[in-house]
Design a protein around this motif. Sequence first.
Motif, mmCIF file in Angstrom:
data_model
loop_
_atom_site.group_PDB
_atom_site.id
_atom_site.type_symbol
_atom_site.label_atom_id
_atom_site.label_comp_id
_atom_site.label_asym_id
_atom_site.label_seq_id
_atom_site.Cartn_x
_atom_site.Cartn_y
_atom_site.Cartn_z
ATOM 1 N N VAL A 207 0.722 -1.042 -0.067
ATOM 2 C CA VAL A 207 0.008 -0.152 0.031
ATOM 3 C C VAL A 207 0.871 1.217 -0.032
ATOM 4 O O VAL A 207 0.605 2.244 -0.858
ATOM 5 C CB VAL A 207 -0.857 -0.017 1.161
ATOM 6 C CG1 VAL A 207 -1.634 1.311 1.267
ATOM 7 C CG2 VAL A 207 -2.082 -0.942 0.924
ATOM 8 N N ARG A 208 1.989 1.426 0.757
ATOM 9 C CA ARG A 208 2.599 2.530 0.715
ATOM 10 C C ARG A 208 3.419 2.864 -0.337
ATOM 11 O O ARG A 208 3.569 3.888 -0.672
ATOM 12 C CB ARG A 208 3.705 2.340 2.144
ATOM 13 C CG ARG A 208 4.578 3.588 2.104
ATOM 14 C CD ARG A 208 5.629 3.395 3.502
ATOM 15 N NE ARG A 208 6.353 4.449 3.569
ATOM 16 C CZ ARG A 208 7.294 4.759 4.519
ATOM 17 N NH1 ARG A 208 7.692 3.819 5.134
ATOM 18 N NH2 ARG A 208 8.103 5.749 4.666
ATOM 19 N N ASP A 209 3.840 1.675 -1.078
ATOM 20 C CA ASP A 209 4.677 2.200 -2.333
ATOM 21 C C ASP A 209 3.653 2.539 -3.645
ATOM 22 O O ASP A 209 4.013 3.265 -4.321
ATOM 23 C CB ASP A 209 5.477 0.764 -2.770
ATOM 24 C CG ASP A 209 6.111 0.960 -4.046
ATOM 25 O OD1 ASP A 209 6.939 2.029 -3.893
ATOM 26 O OD2 ASP A 209 6.155 0.416 -4.842
ATOM 27 N N ILE A 210 2.210 1.849 -3.469
ATOM 28 C CA ILE A 210 1.318 2.216 -4.465
ATOM 29 C C ILE A 210 1.054 3.482 -4.298
ATOM 30 O O ILE A 210 0.967 4.398 -5.234
ATOM 31 C CB ILE A 210 0.103 1.147 -4.294
ATOM 32 C CG1 ILE A 210 0.424 -0.146 -4.662
ATOM 33 C CG2 ILE A 210 -0.857 1.584 -5.077
ATOM 34 C CD1 ILE A 210 -0.570 -1.172 -4.340
ATOM 35 N N LEU A 211 0.610 4.164 -3.160
ATOM 36 C CA LEU A 211 0.239 5.343 -2.809
ATOM 37 C C LEU A 211 1.359 6.399 -2.848
ATOM 38 O O LEU A 211 1.155 7.654 -3.094
ATOM 39 C CB LEU A 211 -0.462 5.473 -1.327
ATOM 40 C CG LEU A 211 -1.554 4.495 -0.947
ATOM 41 C CD1 LEU A 211 -1.895 4.910 0.344
ATOM 42 C CD2 LEU A 211 -2.897 4.889 -2.161
ATOM 43 N N ALA A 212 2.475 6.070 -2.762
ATOM 44 C CA ALA A 212 3.552 6.967 -2.883
ATOM 45 C C ALA A 212 3.792 7.437 -4.245
ATOM 46 O O ALA A 212 4.196 8.692 -4.654
ATOM 47 C CB ALA A 212 4.876 6.388 -2.544
ATOM 48 N N PHE A 213 3.502 6.593 -5.253
ATOM 49 C CA PHE A 213 3.329 7.016 -6.712
ATOM 50 C C PHE A 213 2.029 7.590 -7.033
ATOM 51 O O PHE A 213 1.993 8.605 -7.586
ATOM 52 C CB PHE A 213 3.845 5.917 -7.438
ATOM 53 C CG PHE A 213 3.593 6.270 -9.036
ATOM 54 C CD1 PHE A 213 4.609 7.152 -9.861
ATOM 55 C CD2 PHE A 213 2.399 6.189 -9.857
ATOM 56 C CE1 PHE A 213 4.490 7.259 -11.114
ATOM 57 C CE2 PHE A 213 2.393 6.269 -11.063
ATOM 58 C CZ PHE A 213 3.424 6.966 -11.651
ATOM 59 N N GLY A 214 0.994 6.954 -6.488
ATOM 60 C CA GLY A 214 -0.323 7.303 -6.963
ATOM 61 C C GLY A 214 -0.909 8.574 -6.447
ATOM 62 O O GLY A 214 -1.754 9.446 -7.248
ATOM 63 N N VAL A 215 -0.339 8.902 -5.128
ATOM 64 C CA VAL A 215 -1.317 10.131 -4.574
ATOM 65 C C VAL A 215 -0.677 11.655 -5.142
ATOM 66 O O VAL A 215 -1.578 12.293 -5.608
ATOM 67 C CB VAL A 215 -0.839 10.411 -3.023
ATOM 68 C CG1 VAL A 215 -1.231 11.750 -2.456
ATOM 69 C CG2 VAL A 215 -1.714 9.090 -2.335
ATOM 70 N N PRO A 216 0.589 11.614 -5.561
ATOM 71 C CA PRO A 216 0.821 12.898 -6.286
ATOM 72 C C PRO A 216 0.419 12.934 -7.679
ATOM 73 O O PRO A 216 -0.111 13.919 -7.914
ATOM 74 C CB PRO A 216 2.619 12.836 -6.419
ATOM 75 C CG PRO A 216 3.031 11.861 -5.535
ATOM 76 C CD PRO A 216 1.824 10.828 -5.096
ATOM 77 N N LEU A 217 0.442 11.778 -8.244
ATOM 78 C CA LEU A 217 -0.355 11.716 -9.780
ATOM 79 C C LEU A 217 -1.853 12.127 -9.483
ATOM 80 O O LEU A 217 -2.322 12.680 -10.303
ATOM 81 C CB LEU A 217 -0.088 10.404 -10.283
ATOM 82 C CG LEU A 217 -0.688 10.147 -11.539
ATOM 83 C CD1 LEU A 217 -0.111 11.175 -12.476
ATOM 84 C CD2 LEU A 217 -0.264 8.812 -12.185
#
Length: 512
Positions: A207-217
């Motif tokens: 989850v952390r890695d997914i959101l690290a890219f996804g949230v800024p995008l």
Amino acid sequence: MSAPRDLRAGIRHGLAWSSVSSTVLRLGSLGVGVFLARMLSPGEFGVYAVVLTVQTVLMTLADLGLSADLVRSPDHERRAPTVATLSLVMSAALTLALVIGSGTVAEILGAPEAGPVLAVMSLTLVVAGAGVVPNAALQRDFQQKRVFLVGVADFVVGTTVTVVLILAGWGVMALAVARVVAQATAVVLQFVLTRRRLHLGFDRLLVRDILAFGVPLAAANLLSWALLGIDKIVLSTLAGTTVLGFYYLAFNVANWPMSVFGQIVRSVSLPAFARLAEGRRDTSFATALAPVWTLSVLAGLMLATLSEPLVGLLYGARWSPAVGLLALLAVFGALRTPVDLATAYLLARGRSGWVLWLQVGWMLALVPLLVLGARTAGGTGAALAQVAAALLLVCLVGWVLARAGTDVAAARVALWPPLLAAVPAGATARGVAAFVENDLTALLVGGLLGTLVYAALLHRWFLARLAQARELGSDGVLGTADDAPAEPATDGAGPTPVPAPVPVRTPTKESA
């Protein structure tokens, strides 16, 4: 050598099918738009613009950058169940919130009659959220033929339901119901074509890695769609839904270049840039920019100079207030395509945080200009604000690209020939339109002569740049003028490798 050859084949195949898809669906949307303009009043168009703006912004938020993360990740199959769960939970929560608060939101936006329509349209959020995994799978594998089939099914079903309900007297509600049915059809077909089922799961380590890219995008995409919708909200609040209806039609027509060229380019540019862009003086962006910008300038030029016969022929005399708006917004529409290409390039180099800050800068420039323009000159002021803010954004994009390792000087050189050729070409088209009374004749003759002048001045330059772009996927032809590696990403998401990201899906289609 096999990998570059496979990539080049994938890019060419994707471009071919994306071109067919964008052209066919845009022509179909044009026909539906003409029908709706003849059946609905400008005020009803304005109500639908408010509803579509809210729905599109929330659709982007519901995605949360998850589809892009699936496409860019080598372990996409491992991530898929977690991504599916996150997407479904987020979209369901937003759907519930919008159903409950639809009346309040409509009142705040100055269109209280939009409340029930907004509640129905909110159902598209949870439907689209269920399809994030198959949608990403189609994009990742360059399956543009299947994407085209999904788009055709979406369009045919949506159009059929729209026409039937409009003729039955449903008004704007017909568009919302049709959107829900069409979205459901598209998602079901995505599952069928990818031979997948809805598979939910949750891996806390991912989850952390997914959101690290996804949230800024997601934040950048949210700002992007908010930027494309804030003008509608400002106009609805300050000038009313009738003025918004004229503006909305002009805005959609002006964005035809972005809808066609942008969709074609987006479908392959991110995977291609992700594999090719590297170094401190990378030339791949400049090489791709030249043909994209050339076609965008031509399309925007013809829309601007021939706006009067175009609006008169397609939509009728009652839409004449949209003519001047279209002439201004065509400039904005042409500028959006290279900005979108630059966004794809930055994402491919892992700079999702930089994309976010670009959107923030755009918003800070646009909002005060919009409020000032709408208060002083209504729709015309809002259109001028869009053009001014877009020009400022282009300057900011150039600065950011230079920091990302792009050869900005080469990109700058690619901008000038189409702009210089546009002057005599535009004068030719406008001159014909001024002396020919029949709208169809003015449109055909003016467009043909203007395009011929443009092509005569640019054909050799354009063909040379197009030949370079065709080699974008070949080994060693493009890439860098300097083999030194680029600086690692410092956008807050960490130095993440980006094999092949793809933009967030856009599940809605403009009506006009």
